[in-house]
Design a protein around this motif. Structure first.
Motif, PDB file in Angstrom:
ATOM      1  N   LEU B 241      40.651  29.152  41.326  1.00 57.02           N
ATOM      2  CA  LEU B 241      40.266  29.006  42.739  1.00 57.02           C
ATOM      3  C   LEU B 241      39.338  27.800  42.871  1.00 57.02           C
ATOM      4  N   ARG B 242      39.726  26.904  43.795  1.00 59.64           N
ATOM      5  CA  ARG B 242      38.916  25.700  43.991  1.00 59.64           C
ATOM      6  C   ARG B 242      38.138  25.820  45.298  1.00 59.64           C
ATOM      7  N   PHE B 243      36.845  25.436  45.236  1.00 60.46           N
ATOM      8  CA  PHE B 243      36.019  25.515  46.449  1.00 60.46           C
ATOM      9  C   PHE B 243      35.473  24.146  46.787  1.00 60.46           C
ATOM     10  N   GLN B 244      34.927  24.035  48.020  1.00 67.86           N
ATOM     11  CA  GLN B 244      34.295  22.771  48.396  1.00 67.86           C
ATOM     12  C   GLN B 244      33.219  22.426  47.368  1.00 67.86           C
ATOM     13  N   PRO B 245      33.154  21.161  46.955  1.00 73.02           N
ATOM     14  CA  PRO B 245      32.116  20.796  45.999  1.00 73.02           C
ATOM     15  C   PRO B 245      30.739  21.134  46.580  1.00 73.02           C
ATOM     16  N   GLY B 246      29.912  21.752  45.777  1.00 72.36           N
ATOM     17  CA  GLY B 246      28.559  22.075  46.228  1.00 72.36           C
ATOM     18  C   GLY B 246      28.461  23.407  46.951  1.00 72.36           C
ATOM     19  N   ALA B 247      29.588  23.938  47.415  1.00 65.59           N
ATOM     20  CA  ALA B 247      29.552  25.212  48.128  1.00 65.59           C
ATOM     21  C   ALA B 247      29.226  26.338  47.151  1.00 65.59           C
ATOM     22  N   ALA B 256      38.536  40.744  38.328  1.00 63.50           N
ATOM     23  CA  ALA B 256      39.197  40.242  37.122  1.00 63.50           C
ATOM     24  C   ALA B 256      38.534  40.802  35.890  1.00 63.50           C
ATOM     25  N   GLU B 257      39.232  40.681  34.742  1.00 64.43           N
ATOM     26  CA  GLU B 257      38.643  41.142  33.489  1.00 64.43           C
ATOM     27  C   GLU B 257      37.455  40.272  33.110  1.00 64.43           C
ATOM     28  N   ARG B 258      37.555  38.973  33.509  1.00 66.05           N
ATOM     29  CA  ARG B 258      36.505  38.038  33.136  1.00 66.05           C
ATOM     30  C   ARG B 258      36.555  36.868  34.118  1.00 66.05           C
ATOM     31  N   LEU B 262      33.238  27.123  36.527  1.00 63.85           N
ATOM     32  CA  LEU B 262      33.225  25.692  36.189  1.00 63.85           C
ATOM     33  C   LEU B 262      32.607  24.948  37.364  1.00 63.85           C
ATOM     34  N   PRO B 263      32.216  23.705  37.171  1.00 61.23           N
ATOM     35  CA  PRO B 263      31.533  22.991  38.262  1.00 61.23           C
ATOM     36  C   PRO B 263      32.336  22.993  39.567  1.00 61.23           C
ATOM     37  N   ASP B 264      33.649  22.847  39.472  1.00 61.31           N
ATOM     38  CA  ASP B 264      34.439  22.697  40.693  1.00 61.31           C
ATOM     39  C   ASP B 264      35.304  23.909  41.018  1.00 61.31           C
ATOM     40  N   ARG B 265      35.397  24.865  40.106  1.00 56.39           N
ATOM     41  CA  ARG B 265      36.303  25.987  40.385  1.00 56.39           C
ATOM     42  C   ARG B 265      35.901  27.237  39.626  1.00 56.39           C
ATOM     43  N   LEU B 266      36.554  28.351  40.000  1.00 57.21           N
ATOM     44  CA  LEU B 266      36.392  29.618  39.292  1.00 57.21           C
ATOM     45  C   LEU B 266      37.688  29.930  38.574  1.00 57.21           C
ATOM     46  N   LEU B 267      37.599  30.467  37.344  1.00 57.99           N
ATOM     47  CA  LEU B 267      38.792  30.924  36.644  1.00 57.99           C
ATOM     48  C   LEU B 267      38.717  32.444  36.545  1.00 57.99           C
ATOM     49  N   LEU B 268      39.724  33.118  37.081  1.00 56.75           N
ATOM     50  CA  LEU B 268      39.755  34.577  37.021  1.00 56.75           C
ATOM     51  C   LEU B 268      40.816  35.010  36.009  1.00 56.75           C
ATOM     52  N   TYR B 269      40.384  35.689  34.937  1.00 61.68           N
ATOM     53  CA  TYR B 269      41.316  36.130  33.902  1.00 61.68           C
ATOM     54  C   TYR B 269      41.843  37.519  34.258  1.00 61.68           C
ATOM     55  N   THR B 270      43.172  37.602  34.354  1.00 56.37           N
ATOM     56  CA  THR B 270      43.772  38.819  34.886  1.00 56.37           C
ATOM     57  C   THR B 270      45.197  38.966  34.368  1.00 56.37           C
ATOM     58  N   GLN B 271      45.760  40.175  34.434  1.00 54.38           N
ATOM     59  CA  GLN B 271      47.131  40.370  33.972  1.00 54.38           C
ATOM     60  C   GLN B 271      48.133  39.922  35.033  1.00 54.38           C
ATOM     61  N   ASP B 272      47.750  40.014  36.309  1.00 52.99           N
ATOM     62  CA  ASP B 272      48.672  39.644  37.394  1.00 52.99           C
ATOM     63  C   ASP B 272      47.946  38.762  38.401  1.00 52.99           C
ATOM     64  N   PRO B 287      39.325  30.192  49.362  1.00 54.06           N
ATOM     65  CA  PRO B 287      39.191  28.956  48.577  1.00 54.06           C
ATOM     66  C   PRO B 287      40.035  27.843  49.205  1.00 54.06           C
ATOM     67  N   ILE B 288      39.684  26.562  48.938  1.00 51.58           N
ATOM     68  CA  ILE B 288      40.494  25.493  49.524  1.00 51.58           C
ATOM     69  C   ILE B 288      41.802  25.321  48.757  1.00 51.58           C
ATOM     70  N   GLN B 289      41.883  25.854  47.556  1.00 52.48           N
ATOM     71  CA  GLN B 289      43.111  25.723  46.783  1.00 52.48           C
ATOM     72  C   GLN B 289      43.173  26.868  45.772  1.00 52.48           C
ATOM     73  N   SER B 290      44.385  27.367  45.521  1.00 50.79           N
ATOM     74  CA  SER B 290      44.491  28.400  44.499  1.00 50.79           C
ATOM     75  C   SER B 290      45.734  28.155  43.648  1.00 50.79           C
ATOM     76  N   LEU B 291      45.680  28.609  42.391  1.00 49.25           N
ATOM     77  CA  LEU B 291      46.782  28.352  41.462  1.00 49.25           C
ATOM     78  C   LEU B 291      46.854  29.499  40.460  1.00 49.25           C
ATOM     79  N   VAL B 292      48.059  30.031  40.271  1.00 49.30           N
ATOM     80  CA  VAL B 292      48.246  31.056  39.239  1.00 49.30           C
ATOM     81  C   VAL B 292      49.018  30.415  38.089  1.00 49.30           C
TER      82      VAL B 292
END
Lengths: 257, 311, 281
Positions: B241-247, B256-258, B262-272, B287-292
């Motif tokens: 998940l990407r968010f506005q810088p600084g937000a 998520a399990e974990r 990161l400075p510019d995004r969150l990583l969600l560890y998950t089975q699905d 979020p401004i952008q998301s990617l699986v």
């Protein structure tokens, strides 16, 4: 005026480099000519049994003004070969310079000004030491500084043009070995050219070293006539002019975008 | 646990291997076994101790402590004998620029003591392998980066090595050149050559290595096959998940399990991943952008060290 | 460099132990000749440059006969008998060119290959060791130097500057001198950090060339300076060459031979060990 200022920037760049790296060049530019003067002038000179060939002057004094010229020509050779190629290929300083409003022609003038001033300073130092060693044959040896610089530049300018056309340094060895070395030995610095076979003389007359030595030695011993002086000087100036002309052309071809 | 079981032979065996440069400890006691026929990877960021380890295995760098056996011999005593049977591809190409492409291969064979005739034949064969036959009598300098790399690899094969060491084989190459190179390395593996590869590219390790160790700060952080490592240290999928810088980033731990921040995004560890994304949206987070995506070795490294690998 | 050695290896016999300490295993792979092969391959297209190297000393010889010799009719030779100036200087130039060629090959060329071309790194990934590299490079320099020296001696013969059949030994003597200078030069190169340090090479070679009785006899100097000059390696080389080409030979000359043999051996071992510790850290 604009050209002069721009060329001056090029000169400044060289000076900045030199201030950091002078030590590496000190041996070749100051110490080695001095060692030659002492070894040949004093050492070999002490063995000289007949000076009839050189008009009865002590060998040390005969050698000194010519050695100023030879040193300048040698210095000019190094400054106009590897240094030029490096600025094109390895350090790419020229490439950086023409990215500013400086033109290729101004790069050439800056380079030549730098070489000329270095030759001048080295010659002054050499002459001062020669005088201290008692190697001055007359007050005219002071003029040898000018003639040495002139002869050095006369060899430097065409060589810069040549270097600007090369992509590999391989042929520099040929220049050193087959041009510089014979020019050092056989243009009258160590013994009169009258000793050489006649067929060789026209080749000798082509070299800037011979003209420079005639001028410097003539001035030192007060034997230089006005007409020969003008003739030799004109030849050296012509070599500089032709060299500059081709340098500017080749620099333009290589650096213009 | 696989040592010498069922005729498996270890080409490299290191126990508590260390390497110091003055007060700097480049390698701090590692245990490694490389089996015949496998492609083994050292994965880690710059300065992790990969290259120092490789240089010790290549017998061009003495160890400070610990034990090391290469092809069953001690590098300190049998360096030349070992080097005669391995091939080395260094991080930076050190080809002989004064010789042509073909001559580079021929003279290298001579360094191994091969006959001139054999060197000539081998050069022809390797030029073919490296797809450089049409450049055989060209200078080396003007070749592209990928070609030089292929020539370096071809050169390392001149003595038909049992073990080939490749130090960052594709660093600095464009994608096309990398794929071509990987293809050549696959072929070598099929021919039974044992490969040891260092890399800081995750995709390279996943593509090439049967088994690898993750190195960090001179130590081994984990060991296994790429899929084992991913299973052990990560989840099946990752939601980025990407968010506005600084937000300010929302607290999403419970979805998520974990979670890695990161400075510019969150990583969600998950089975699905898709399912998690839906829940995040339900919660009102935009979020401004998301990617699986699927988990990769990059995630393993992040989990083990708390840092991203290529910065 | 602390290495864990097998206990079995520690109890090597004393005699082997000494050799092993000077030349540790892995330093030598017995393939120095392939490095010469490489140099020959590289220079196959550059034969012009190779032949050109003989041009310089010949120019010097010529200028001696034409010019310098006109100022000085004769100089005191090695045995005090007067000899012509050209016959006095020619053997000295032979020695000096052996020195210059070897030093140039062993310093500039080696430094370039070592620092920039990384050529030796590639070689050490093979069974070759640092001693192979040192010996191979020096051997090539000797081959080249031998070619120049042979040419030089031929020209001397043509100019009537050789007075004795002993001059035949001047060729191997020139090779020994070149070996010593090359080995020491290479050892020195392993201590250099950048091109700037090469002015130190110039600083060692040029004064030696000019002042080690190349152009004038030792008697020119005051007593204490004579002692200094006789310490320089080039002086020994010149004494050796002069004696051989002028036919003034004595047992004392073996002293010069030993001097250069020691320099050569020490230089080679130091160069190989330094290369080893720099490249195999």
């Amino acid at each position: 005026m604009q050209t002069l200022r721009a060329s001056w920037f090029g000169f400044e760049k060289h000076w900045l480099w030199y201030r950091r790296n002078w030590r590496a060049t000190a041996v070749s530019s100051f110490l080695s000519p001095l060692l030659f003067l002492v070894a040949l002038g004093l050492g070999f000179g002490s063995q000289v049994q007949s000076t009839a060939l050189i008009g009865g002057v002590p060998y040390l004094q005969y050698l000194a003004p010519a050695l100023v010229v030879i040193t300048a020509v040698q210095g000019a050779t190094f400054e106009s070969t590897y240094a030029i190629m490096s600025s094109f290929l390895w350090q790419k300083t020229y490439i950086g310079m023409v990215a500013t409003p400086i033109t290729p022609a101004q790069v050439v003038y800056g380079q030549v000004m730098w070489i000329g001033s270095q030759l001048f300073v080295r010659s002054v130092v050499f002459v001062v030491i020669a005088v201290a060693l008692g190697a001055a044959g007359g007050p005219g040896i002071g003029l040898a500084v000018l003639f040495a610089t002139l002869a050095g530049l006369a060899f430097s300018c065409p060589l810069i043009a040549y270097s600007a056309t090369l992509d590999k340094p391989d042929s520099f060895n040929t220049v050193f070995r087959f041009v510089l070395m014979p020019m050092t030995l056989f243009t009258g610095a160590f013994f009169p050219v009258s000793q050489l076979p006649n067929w060789l003389l026209p080749l000798v007359w082509l070299t800037p070293a011979w003209h420079g030595i005639e001028l410097a030695r003539g001035a030192t011993f007060g034997t230089l006539g006005l007409l020969p002086a003008l003739g030799h000087t004109a030849y050296l100036v012509a070599m500089i002019a032709v060299g500059l002309f081709f340098s500017v052309r080749f620099f333009h071809r290589r650096l213009a975008v | 646990m696989f040592v010498n079981v069922g005729g498996v032979e270890n080409l490299v065996e290191a126990k508590a291997l260390t390497k110091h440069f003055g007060t700097f400890e480049a390698v701090r006691g590692i245990d490694v076994e490389v089996r015949r026929g496998e492609a083994f990877g050292f994965l880690g960021p710059n300065g992790a101790g990969k290259s120092s380890t490789m240089r010790m295995v290549a017998c061009v760098s003495g160890r400070t402590g610990g034990e090391l056996k290469v092809l069953g011999m001690d590098p300190d005593r049998d360096g030349p004998k070992i080097r005669a049977r391995i091939g080395v591809v260094p991080q930076l190409d050190n080809l002989d620029l004064e010789l042509t492409v073909r001559q580079n291969l021929q003279i290298y064979g001579r360094y191994f003591g091969m006959s001139r005739q054999r060197c000539r034949e081998k050069a022809v064969e390797l030029l073919e392998f490296a797809q450089l036959a049409d450049r055989a009598d060209h200078e080396v300098e003007p070749l592209s980066g990928g070609m030089k790399r292929r020539l370096t690899i071809a050169r390392s094969l001149v003595n038909d090595p049992e073990l080939l060491l490749l130090d960052e084989p594709t660093t600095g190459l464009d994608p096309q050149a990398r794929h071509l190179l990987w293809d050549r390395l696959f072929r070598l593996k099929q021919d039974g050559v044992t490969l040891i590869i260092t890399t800081h590219y995750m995709d390279e390790a996943e593509q090439l290595c049967d088994r690898l160790v993750v190195m960090d700060g001179g130590r081994i952080a984990a060991e296994g096959s790429p899929s084992e490592l991913i299973n052990r240290y990560s989840t099946r999928e990752v939601l980025e998940l990407r968010f506005q810088p600084g937000a300010e980033k929302p607290d999403l731990e419970r979805f998520a399990e974990r979670v890695e921040v990161l400075p510019d995004r969150l990583l969600l560890y998950t089975q699905d991943g898709e399912h998690t994304l839906a829940k995040v949206h339900e919660h009102g987070v935009q979020p401004i952008q998301s990617l699986v995506r699927r988990s990769s070795l990059e995630d393993v490294f992040l989990r083990l060290t708390g840092r991203t690998l290529v910065d | 460099m602390t290495r864990t050695l097998d206990p079995a290896n520690r109890t090597a016999p004393a005699s082997v132990g000494l050799v092993w300490r000077i030349i540790p295993p892995g330093l030598y792979g017995g393939r120095a000749s392939t490095l010469v092969e490489r140099s020959a391959l590289v220079n196959r297209r550059g034969w012009f440059v190779l032949v050109g190297g003989a041009f310089e000393p010949i120019l010097f010889l010529w200028s001696l006969g034409l010019g310098f010799g006109q100022f000085v009719a004769s100089v005191a030779g090695p045995d005090g008998q007067p000899v012509s100036y050209a016959a006095f200087v020619a053997p000295a130039l032979l020695a000096a060119s052996a020195m210059n060629g070897a030093v140039y090959d062993a310093t500039f060329n080696v430094f370039f290959k070592f620092k920039y071309a990384k050529l030796y790194d590639a070689m050490l990934a093979t069974p070759m060791g640092p001693l192979d590299i040192a010996m191979g490079e020096i051997a090539w320099a000797l081959l080249r130097g031998g070619l120049y020296s042979a040419g030089f001696l031929a020209v001397m013969l043509g100019m009537g500057l050789i007075a004795s059949p002993w001059a035949l030994l001047a060729l191997p003597a020139a090779l020994l001198v070149a070996f010593a200078f090359g080995a020491v030069g290479m050892a020195a190169t392993t201590f250099m950090r950048s091109w700037q340090d090469f002015d130190l090479v110039q600083l060692a070679v040029l004064p030696m060339f000019l002042f080690s009785t190349t152009f004038f006899p030792l008697s020119v100097y005051p007593g204490w300076l004579q002692a200094v000059v006789t310490w320089t390696p080039l002086y020994h080389a010149i004494e050796l060459m002069r004696g051989l080409t002028l036919g003034v030979v004595g047992w004392g000359m073996l002293g010069h031979v030993v001097y250069f043999a020691v320099l050569a051996a020490v230089g080679t071992v130091v160069a190989a060990r330094r290369l080893g510790s720099l490249l195999l850290d």
